[in-house]
Design a protein around this motif. Structure first.
Motif, PDB file in Angstrom:
ATOM      1  N   PRO A 188      57.790  41.938  25.935  1.00  0.00           N
ATOM      2  CA  PRO A 188      58.503  40.458  25.575  1.00  0.00           C
ATOM      3  C   PRO A 188      59.682  40.448  26.889  1.00  0.00           C
ATOM      4  CG  PRO A 188      58.505  41.565  23.451  1.00  0.00           C
ATOM      5  CD  PRO A 188      57.833  42.514  24.697  1.00  0.00           C
ATOM      6  N   VAL A 189      60.194  41.507  27.290  1.00  0.00           N
ATOM      7  CA  VAL A 189      61.237  41.661  28.393  1.00  0.00           C
ATOM      8  C   VAL A 189      60.400  41.270  29.702  1.00  0.00           C
ATOM      9  CG1 VAL A 189      62.481  43.067  29.890  1.00  0.00           C
ATOM     10  CG2 VAL A 189      62.589  43.387  27.214  1.00  0.00           C
ATOM     11  N   LEU A 190      59.314  41.627  30.013  1.00  0.00           N
ATOM     12  CA  LEU A 190      58.515  41.398  31.213  1.00  0.00           C
ATOM     13  C   LEU A 190      57.982  40.000  31.167  1.00  0.00           C
ATOM     14  CD1 LEU A 190      56.620  44.748  31.620  1.00  0.00           C
ATOM     15  CD2 LEU A 190      58.586  43.883  32.623  1.00  0.00           C
ATOM     16  N   GLU A 191      57.694  39.373  30.023  1.00  0.00           N
ATOM     17  CA  GLU A 191      57.412  38.027  29.900  1.00  0.00           C
ATOM     18  C   GLU A 191      58.502  36.995  30.141  1.00  0.00           C
ATOM     19  OE1 GLU A 191      53.682  37.908  26.607  1.00  0.00           O
ATOM     20  OE2 GLU A 191      55.933  37.872  25.958  1.00  0.00           O
ATOM     21  N   GLU A 192      59.719  37.549  29.919  1.00  0.00           N
ATOM     22  CA  GLU A 192      60.769  36.520  29.671  1.00  0.00           C
ATOM     23  C   GLU A 192      61.769  36.539  31.285  1.00  0.00           C
ATOM     24  OE1 GLU A 192      63.460  33.876  28.304  1.00  0.00           O
ATOM     25  OE2 GLU A 192      61.424  34.360  27.522  1.00  0.00           O
ATOM     26  N   ILE A 193      61.995  37.927  31.625  1.00  0.00           N
ATOM     27  CA  ILE A 193      62.713  38.455  32.702  1.00  0.00           C
ATOM     28  C   ILE A 193      62.147  37.991  34.098  1.00  0.00           C
ATOM     29  CG2 ILE A 193      63.951  39.958  33.924  1.00  0.00           C
ATOM     30  CD1 ILE A 193      65.289  39.016  31.174  1.00  0.00           C
ATOM     31  N   ASP A 194      62.769  37.236  34.944  1.00  0.00           N
ATOM     32  CA  ASP A 194      62.471  37.112  36.267  1.00  0.00           C
ATOM     33  C   ASP A 194      62.048  38.128  37.116  1.00  0.00           C
ATOM     34  OD1 ASP A 194      62.968  36.444  39.379  1.00  0.00           O
ATOM     35  OD2 ASP A 194      62.453  34.537  38.471  1.00  0.00           O
ATOM     36  N   LEU A 195      61.180  38.288  37.879  1.00  0.00           N
ATOM     37  CA  LEU A 195      60.455  39.236  38.515  1.00  0.00           C
ATOM     38  C   LEU A 195      61.490  39.940  39.545  1.00  0.00           C
ATOM     39  CD1 LEU A 195      57.981  41.096  39.375  1.00  0.00           C
ATOM     40  CD2 LEU A 195      57.401  39.409  40.724  1.00  0.00           C
ATOM     41  N   HIS A 196      62.198  39.003  40.071  1.00  0.00           N
ATOM     42  CA  HIS A 196      63.450  39.287  40.992  1.00  0.00           C
ATOM     43  C   HIS A 196      64.519  40.413  40.565  1.00  0.00           C
ATOM     44  CE1 HIS A 196      61.504  35.861  42.953  1.00  0.00           C
ATOM     45  NE2 HIS A 196      61.952  36.338  44.116  1.00  0.00           N
ATOM     46  N   HIS A 197      64.618  40.571  39.116  1.00  0.00           N
ATOM     47  CA  HIS A 197      65.497  41.485  38.573  1.00  0.00           C
ATOM     48  C   HIS A 197      64.827  42.919  38.272  1.00  0.00           C
ATOM     49  CE1 HIS A 197      68.076  38.303  38.062  1.00  0.00           C
ATOM     50  NE2 HIS A 197      67.441  37.428  37.349  1.00  0.00           N
ATOM     51  N   LEU A 198      63.649  43.254  38.689  1.00  0.00           N
ATOM     52  CA  LEU A 198      62.907  44.027  38.288  1.00  0.00           C
ATOM     53  C   LEU A 198      62.607  45.177  39.673  1.00  0.00           C
ATOM     54  CD1 LEU A 198      59.983  42.997  36.162  1.00  0.00           C
ATOM     55  CD2 LEU A 198      62.262  43.307  35.569  1.00  0.00           C
ATOM     56  N   VAL A 199      62.935  46.420  39.468  1.00  0.00           N
ATOM     57  CA  VAL A 199      62.186  47.381  40.646  1.00  0.00           C
ATOM     58  C   VAL A 199      61.278  48.304  39.578  1.00  0.00           C
ATOM     59  CG1 VAL A 199      64.229  47.239  42.130  1.00  0.00           C
ATOM     60  CG2 VAL A 199      64.274  48.903  40.272  1.00  0.00           C
ATOM     61  N   LEU A 200      60.539  49.007  40.668  1.00  0.00           N
ATOM     62  CA  LEU A 200      59.375  49.934  39.947  1.00  0.00           C
ATOM     63  C   LEU A 200      59.819  51.178  40.075  1.00  0.00           C
ATOM     64  CD1 LEU A 200      56.117  48.531  41.612  1.00  0.00           C
ATOM     65  CD2 LEU A 200      57.193  47.679  39.469  1.00  0.00           C
ATOM     66  N   GLU A 201      59.414  52.121  39.147  1.00  0.00           N
ATOM     67  CA  GLU A 201      59.725  53.573  39.151  1.00  0.00           C
ATOM     68  C   GLU A 201      58.695  54.311  38.698  1.00  0.00           C
ATOM     69  OE1 GLU A 201      62.225  54.325  35.531  1.00  0.00           O
ATOM     70  OE2 GLU A 201      63.543  53.402  36.879  1.00  0.00           O
ATOM     71  N   THR A 202      58.753  55.662  38.720  1.00  0.00           N
ATOM     72  CA  THR A 202      57.690  56.493  37.885  1.00  0.00           C
ATOM     73  C   THR A 202      58.477  57.388  36.924  1.00  0.00           C
ATOM     74  OG1 THR A 202      57.553  58.126  39.788  1.00  0.00           O
ATOM     75  CG2 THR A 202      55.998  56.386  39.560  1.00  0.00           C
ATOM     76  N   ASP A 203      59.687  57.776  37.465  1.00  0.00           N
ATOM     77  CA  ASP A 203      60.358  59.002  36.578  1.00  0.00           C
ATOM     78  C   ASP A 203      59.470  60.324  36.705  1.00  0.00           C
ATOM     79  OD1 ASP A 203      62.469  60.152  35.532  1.00  0.00           O
ATOM     80  OD2 ASP A 203      62.004  59.414  33.363  1.00  0.00           O
ATOM     81  N   SER A 204      58.552  60.454  37.805  1.00  0.00           N
ATOM     82  CA  SER A 204      57.892  61.600  37.785  1.00  0.00           C
ATOM     83  C   SER A 204      58.689  62.809  37.733  1.00  0.00           C
ATOM     84  CB  SER A 204      57.046  61.607  39.476  1.00  0.00           C
ATOM     85  OG  SER A 204      56.423  60.494  39.426  1.00  0.00           O
ATOM     86  N   PRO A 205      58.368  63.858  37.107  1.00  0.00           N
ATOM     87  CA  PRO A 205      57.029  64.011  36.411  1.00  0.00           C
ATOM     88  C   PRO A 205      56.973  63.683  35.051  1.00  0.00           C
ATOM     89  CG  PRO A 205      58.166  66.138  36.161  1.00  0.00           C
ATOM     90  CD  PRO A 205      59.164  65.149  36.806  1.00  0.00           C
ATOM     91  N   TYR A 206      57.662  62.581  34.585  1.00  0.00           N
ATOM     92  CA  TYR A 206      57.878  62.364  33.212  1.00  0.00           C
ATOM     93  C   TYR A 206      57.187  60.877  33.055  1.00  0.00           C
ATOM     94  CZ  TYR A 206      61.386  65.859  33.684  1.00  0.00           C
ATOM     95  OH  TYR A 206      62.083  66.868  33.939  1.00  0.00           O
ATOM     96  N   LEU A 207      56.569  60.535  31.904  1.00  0.00           N
ATOM     97  CA  LEU A 207      56.487  59.205  31.391  1.00  0.00           C
ATOM     98  C   LEU A 207      55.214  58.756  32.404  1.00  0.00           C
ATOM     99  CD1 LEU A 207      60.175  57.796  30.911  1.00  0.00           C
ATOM    100  CD2 LEU A 207      58.235  58.516  29.090  1.00  0.00           C
ATOM    101  N   ALA A 208      54.192  59.312  32.369  1.00  0.00           N
ATOM    102  CA  ALA A 208      53.034  58.771  33.241  1.00  0.00           C
ATOM    103  C   ALA A 208      52.600  57.612  32.445  1.00  0.00           C
ATOM    104  CB  ALA A 208      52.059  59.927  33.243  1.00  0.00           C
ATOM    105  N   PRO A 209      51.832  56.639  33.283  1.00  0.00           N
ATOM    106  CA  PRO A 209      51.434  55.537  32.650  1.00  0.00           C
ATOM    107  C   PRO A 209      50.093  55.590  32.066  1.00  0.00           C
ATOM    108  CG  PRO A 209      51.024  55.522  35.193  1.00  0.00           C
ATOM    109  CD  PRO A 209      52.047  56.767  34.857  1.00  0.00           C
ATOM    110  N   VAL A 210      49.510  54.675  31.293  1.00  0.00           N
ATOM    111  CA  VAL A 210      47.954  54.829  30.863  1.00  0.00           C
ATOM    112  C   VAL A 210      47.269  54.653  32.136  1.00  0.00           C
ATOM    113  CG1 VAL A 210      46.323  53.595  29.580  1.00  0.00           C
ATOM    114  CG2 VAL A 210      48.875  53.919  28.692  1.00  0.00           C
TER     115      VAL A 210
END
Length: 253
Positions: A188-210
């Motif tokens: 819901p957040v990613l649907e609603e919030i404009d892309l310009h307010h987001l940055v990408l991160e991994t938090d490596s070595p934690y929280l690996a994506p599917v």
């Protein structure tokens, strides 16, 4: 396509066996810059050593809330001496964490306020960790905000209303592997919030994506996060890469 990983602990012991190979995998995946938040006094030297070897991996300096103990003022004094010696790209990882231990909350709050002061004086971003403490963290940021404070609510996993409150406070949302989790709650957040307010991160070595959830995370997996954002927002992944990269470059300029 290039990406910027705005939050990765690639100096941590989890990478001791294959750090150089991990860095090369990140390059091959299109990662152009990695921003490294340290967590305590012991993690400063390994982080700086990695930055010296790979200039595109940038050091930040801060005291993680889970590392705030009774001696936190001494640790912050040491960090302040480092800030006087050389430039850092940001302050952090700072913030509040009430998940493990609530007894030190007042010390955590004081440490966060001090680090907000550093960020404003040095005019660099502050990277915020908040776990089970979103309201308390936001309250401090709102009180500290005088038009000079900027940064990222790292590993954001809140509601649309909370996301908007972060944006209203002048901060960005750090989006990582949780976005790919089936029950991560970020759709819901990613649907609603404009892309310009987001940055990408991994938090490596934690929280690996599917599909690597539960395994060690690394910056090379960042494109999977971008791909999931693209799917949710029904836009090309190239747009996610371009916009989030530009936003990160602007923040850390």
């Amino acid at each position: 396509m290039t990406y910027i990983d705005t939050h990765a602990h690639i100096f941590s012991p989890e990478f001791d066996q294959d750090r150089e190979e991990m860095v090369q995998r990140a390059k091959a995946a299109g990662i152009s810059q990695i921003y490294m938040p340290n967590i305590d006094a012991a993690s400063i030297e390994p982080m700086l050593a990695l930055e010296e070897k790979h200039a595109w991996c940038h050091s930040m300096l801060g005291l993680h809330p889970c590392s705030v103990k009774e001696d936190f003022r001494e640790v912050l004094s040491l960090m302040e001496s480092w800030l006087a010696k050389r430039p850092f790209k940001g302050i952090g990882e700072a913030g509040l964490d009430l998940y493990w231990d609530k007894s030190l909350i007042e010390l955590q709050k004081e440490a966060l306020k001090i680090q907000c002061g550093w960020a404003k004086i040095l005019q660099i971003p502050i990277i915020l960790h908040t776990r089970n403490a979103f309201g308390e963290t936001l309250e401090i940021i709102q009180a500290q905000q005088d038009g000079k404070l900027k940064g990222i609510f790292h590993c954001f996993s809140g509601t649309v209303a909370e996301a908007q409150a972060v944006i209203d406070a002048g901060f960005l949302l750090g989006i990582g592997g949780v976005a790919t989790f089936k029950n991560g709650g970020l759709t819901p957040v990613l649907e609603e919030i404009d892309l310009h307010h987001l940055v990408l991160e991994t938090d490596s070595p934690y929280l690996a994506p599917v599909p690597w959830r539960g395994k060690r995370n690394e910056p090379a997996y960042l494109p999977m996060v971008a791909q999931r954002i693209a799917e949710i927002k029904s836009i090309p992944v190239e747009e996610v890469a371009a916009v989030t990269t530009a936003t990160a470059l602007n923040l850390f300029a």
